[in-house]
Design an enzyme around this catalytic site. Structure first.
Site, PDB file in Angstrom:
ATOM      1  N   ALA A  23       0.865  -1.180   0.000  1.00  0.00           N
ATOM      2  CA  ALA A  23       0.000   0.000   0.000  1.00  0.00           C
ATOM      3  C   ALA A  23       0.902   1.231   0.000  1.00  0.00           C
ATOM      4  CB  ALA A  23      -0.902  -0.018   1.224  1.00  0.00           C
ATOM      5  N   GLU A  78      -0.537  -9.317  -0.475  1.00  0.00           N
ATOM      6  CA  GLU A  78      -1.951  -9.616  -0.183  1.00  0.00           C
ATOM      7  C   GLU A  78      -2.782  -9.633  -1.468  1.00  0.00           C
ATOM      8  OE1 GLU A  78      -2.006  -6.438   2.781  1.00  0.00           O
ATOM      9  OE2 GLU A  78      -2.657  -7.912   4.259  1.00  0.00           O
ATOM     10  N   GLU A  80       4.847  -5.000   7.155  1.00  0.00           N
ATOM     11  CA  GLU A  80       4.101  -3.926   7.834  1.00  0.00           C
ATOM     12  C   GLU A  80       4.601  -3.666   9.246  1.00  0.00           C
ATOM     13  OE1 GLU A  80       2.703  -6.378   6.033  1.00  0.00           O
ATOM     14  OE2 GLU A  80       1.007  -5.600   4.869  1.00  0.00           O
ATOM     15  N   GLY A  91       0.638  -4.989   1.025  1.00  0.00           N
ATOM     16  CA  GLY A  91      -0.581  -5.082   0.223  1.00  0.00           C
ATOM     17  C   GLY A  91      -0.335  -5.729  -1.140  1.00  0.00           C
TER      18      GLY A  91
HETATM   19  C1  HXC Z   1       5.032   4.430  -1.214  1.00  0.00           C
HETATM   20  C2  HXC Z   1       6.954   3.463  -2.028  1.00  0.00           C
HETATM   21  C3  HXC Z   1       6.598   2.203  -1.478  1.00  0.00           C
HETATM   22  C4  HXC Z   1       5.342   2.117  -0.775  1.00  0.00           C
HETATM   23  C5  HXC Z   1       8.488   1.985  -2.460  1.00  0.00           C
HETATM   24  N1  HXC Z   1       8.131   3.272  -2.634  1.00  0.00           N
HETATM   25  N2  HXC Z   1       7.591   1.328  -1.762  1.00  0.00           N
HETATM   26  N3  HXC Z   1       6.174   4.550  -1.902  1.00  0.00           N
HETATM   27  N4  HXC Z   1       4.611   3.253  -0.667  1.00  0.00           N
HETATM   28  N5  HXC Z   1       4.907   0.994  -0.255  1.00  0.00           N
HETATM   29  C6  HXC Z   1       8.858   4.331  -3.339  1.00  0.00           C
HETATM   30  C7  HXC Z   1      10.043   4.826  -2.553  1.00  0.00           C
HETATM   31  O1  HXC Z   1       9.660   5.771  -1.593  1.00  0.00           O
HETATM   32  C8  HXC Z   1      10.896   5.417  -3.642  1.00  0.00           C
HETATM   33  O2  HXC Z   1      10.373   6.671  -4.001  1.00  0.00           O
HETATM   34  C9  HXC Z   1      10.647   4.489  -4.820  1.00  0.00           C
HETATM   35  O3  HXC Z   1       9.416   3.816  -4.537  1.00  0.00           O
HETATM   36  C10 HXC Z   1      11.737   3.425  -4.960  1.00  0.00           C
HETATM   37  O4  HXC Z   1      11.878   2.776  -3.724  1.00  0.00           O
HETATM   38  P1  HXC Z   1      13.317   2.568  -3.011  1.00  0.00           P
HETATM   39  O5  HXC Z   1      13.044   2.308  -1.574  1.00  0.00           O
HETATM   40  O6  HXC Z   1      14.229   3.692  -3.334  1.00  0.00           O
HETATM   41  O7  HXC Z   1      13.821   1.262  -3.758  1.00  0.00           O
HETATM   42  P2  HXC Z   1      14.768   0.112  -3.191  1.00  0.00           P
HETATM   43  O8  HXC Z   1      15.927   0.705  -2.454  1.00  0.00           O
HETATM   44  O9  HXC Z   1      15.042  -0.780  -4.369  1.00  0.00           O
HETATM   45  O10 HXC Z   1      13.894  -0.689  -2.120  1.00  0.00           O
HETATM   46  C11 HXC Z   1      12.790  -1.418  -2.540  1.00  0.00           C
HETATM   47  C12 HXC Z   1      11.900  -1.832  -1.319  1.00  0.00           C
HETATM   48  C13 HXC Z   1      11.582  -0.547  -0.499  1.00  0.00           C
HETATM   49  C14 HXC Z   1      12.665  -2.822  -0.444  1.00  0.00           C
HETATM   50  C15 HXC Z   1      10.650  -2.484  -1.874  1.00  0.00           C
HETATM   51  O11 HXC Z   1      11.077   0.465  -1.387  1.00  0.00           O
HETATM   52  C16 HXC Z   1      10.562  -0.771   0.589  1.00  0.00           C
HETATM   53  O12 HXC Z   1      10.873  -1.296   1.649  1.00  0.00           O
HETATM   54  N6  HXC Z   1       9.329  -0.329   0.337  1.00  0.00           N
HETATM   55  C17 HXC Z   1       8.248  -0.401   1.342  1.00  0.00           C
HETATM   56  C18 HXC Z   1       7.743  -1.798   1.477  1.00  0.00           C
HETATM   57  C19 HXC Z   1       6.660  -1.886   2.548  1.00  0.00           C
HETATM   58  O13 HXC Z   1       6.886  -1.532   3.694  1.00  0.00           O
HETATM   59  N7  HXC Z   1       5.486  -2.345   2.139  1.00  0.00           N
HETATM   60  C20 HXC Z   1       4.349  -2.430   3.045  1.00  0.00           C
HETATM   61  C21 HXC Z   1       3.545  -1.160   3.009  1.00  0.00           C
HETATM   62  S1  HXC Z   1       2.245  -1.197   4.162  1.00  0.00           S
HETATM   63  P3  HXC Z   1      11.321   7.984  -4.139  1.00  0.00           P
HETATM   64  O14 HXC Z   1      10.365   9.087  -4.418  1.00  0.00           O
HETATM   65  O15 HXC Z   1      12.071   8.083  -2.857  1.00  0.00           O
HETATM   66  O16 HXC Z   1      12.231   7.653  -5.300  1.00  0.00           O
HETATM   67  C22 HXC Z   1       1.039  -2.128   3.432  1.00  0.00           C
HETATM   68  C23 HXC Z   1      -0.209  -2.301   4.242  1.00  0.00           C
HETATM   69  C24 HXC Z   1      -1.296  -2.934   3.430  1.00  0.00           C
HETATM   70  O17 HXC Z   1       1.179  -2.598   2.367  1.00  0.00           O
HETATM   71  C25 HXC Z   1      -2.579  -2.870   4.172  1.00  0.00           C
HETATM   72  C26 HXC Z   1      -3.774  -3.066   3.263  1.00  0.00           C
HETATM   73  C27 HXC Z   1      -4.275  -1.799   2.702  1.00  0.00           C
END
Ligand code: HXC
Length: 259
Positions: free
Chosen positions: A66, A113, A133, A110
């Site tokens: 998400a 999921e 998460e 997400g």
């Molecule tokens: C918003 C995101 C994002 C996310 C990545 N980006 N994941 N933006 N929401 N979930 C953005 C980053 O901010 C960045 O933007 C660009 O995408 C590239 O990401 P990087 O982190 O620079 O890439 P990398 O170093 O290759 O790392 C990849 C990654 C990391 C390991 C996937 O991005 C990461 O940990 N992302 C978050 C994963 C996460 O926590 N997912 C769960 C979310 S909560 P900029 O602008 O800086 O270039 C969830 C709850 C669901 O899903 C509930 C149901 C609704």
């Protein structure tokens, strides 16, 4: 301001393909993207030219979860009362045609999921699955704690959800999270082969087979077997059952009419 469309939609043969297309954010699932995805899925479900659907992302990310930036400032009343994880998050569950998640790269939070809500996951060899998460001070919110646990069992699900450890494609295959792992370069071709095989079959039997498998997650064994039996018997009322069995007996390919 609304960004341009965040998905790409095309039909290849009788397979509808939805590609999540927000590359700069690794296909983070914001409200707009989820609404567009839901609308595309429902349109394919209604379209008689489409028999199966593929949901995919880029080579780097199916979806990294998400959209954290979109949700970070939401308050408790915002998320409780404003349909935050509303109907648009689970539209894929309403689709009657088979939905294949073709996953390359990250399928996190997400994203994992969403893949698990599809009917099967085909993984590229670079796929990484995770429910990170907990790193954000939250837990999975679109079924991850339930579907991951049912798919891979308690101990592995606990480890992934409590520590945010990601699983690579090989481990995901061993753990039965995915149907199969294929080389990244072959992902779409293999997903399309599955879709085309499904498209060659009797539509009613495919839809009922999907329902029957899904019933296994919602009922007891005895009730599930009874449900399956009713569905099995009901298919003898279709022209396609006669055609399928006659074609076998006559050593020819069946010509299903989906009736
Ligand atoms: C918003 C995101 C994002 C996310 C990545 N980006 N994941 N933006 N929401 N979930 C953005 C980053 O901010 C960045 O933007 C660009 O995408 C590239 O990401 P990087 O982190 O620079 O890439 P990398 O170093 O290759 O790392 C990849 C990654 C990391 C390991 C996937 O991005 C990461 O940990 N992302 C978050 C994963 C996460 O926590 N997912 C769960 C979310 S909560 P900029 O602008 O800086 O270039 C969830 C709850 C669901 O899903 C509930 C149901 C609704």
């Amino acid at each position: 301001m609304t960004e341009a469309s965040m998905i790409l939609v095309e039909t290849i043969g009788r397979v509808g393909v939805v590609r999540l297309n927000r590359p700069k954010a690794l296909n983070a699932l914001c409200a707009q993207l989820m609404q567009e995805l839901g609308a595309a899925l429902l349109a394919f479900d209604k379209d008689p030219a489409v028999a199966a659907i593929i949901v995919t992302g880029s080579e780097k990310a199916f979806a990294a979860g998400a959209d954290i930036k979109e949700m970070k400032d939401k308050t408790f009343p915002d998320v409780v009362f404003n349909d935050f994880i509303g109907a648009h998050w689970e539209t894929v569950l309403e689709v009657k045609k088979p939905v294949i998640a073709a996953v390359a790269g990250f399928a996190l939070g997400g994203g994992c999921e969403l893949a698990m809500m599809c009917d099967m996951i085909l993984a590229a060899d670079n796929a990484k699955f995770g429910q990170p998460e907990i790193n954000l001070g939250i837990i999975p919110g679109a079924g991850g704690s339930q579907r991951l646990t049912r798919a891979i069992g308690k101990s592995k699900a606990m480890e992934m959800i409590l520590t945010a450890r990601m699983m690579d494609a090989a481990e995901a295959e061993r753990a039965n999270l995915v149907a199969r792992v294929v080389p990244l370069a072959d992902l779409m071709a293999e997903a399309l082969k599955i879709g085309e095989k499904i498209a060659s079959l009797s539509g009613p039997s495919v839809a009922i087979a999907k329902d029957a498998v899904n019933a296994a997650f919602e009922t007891t064994l005895t009730e599930g077997v009874k449900t399956e039996r009713r569905m099995f018997l009901g298919l003898f009322a279709t022209a396609d059952q006669k055609e399928g069995m006659n074609a076998f007996a006559e050593k020819r390919r069946p010509n299903f009419t989906h009736r």
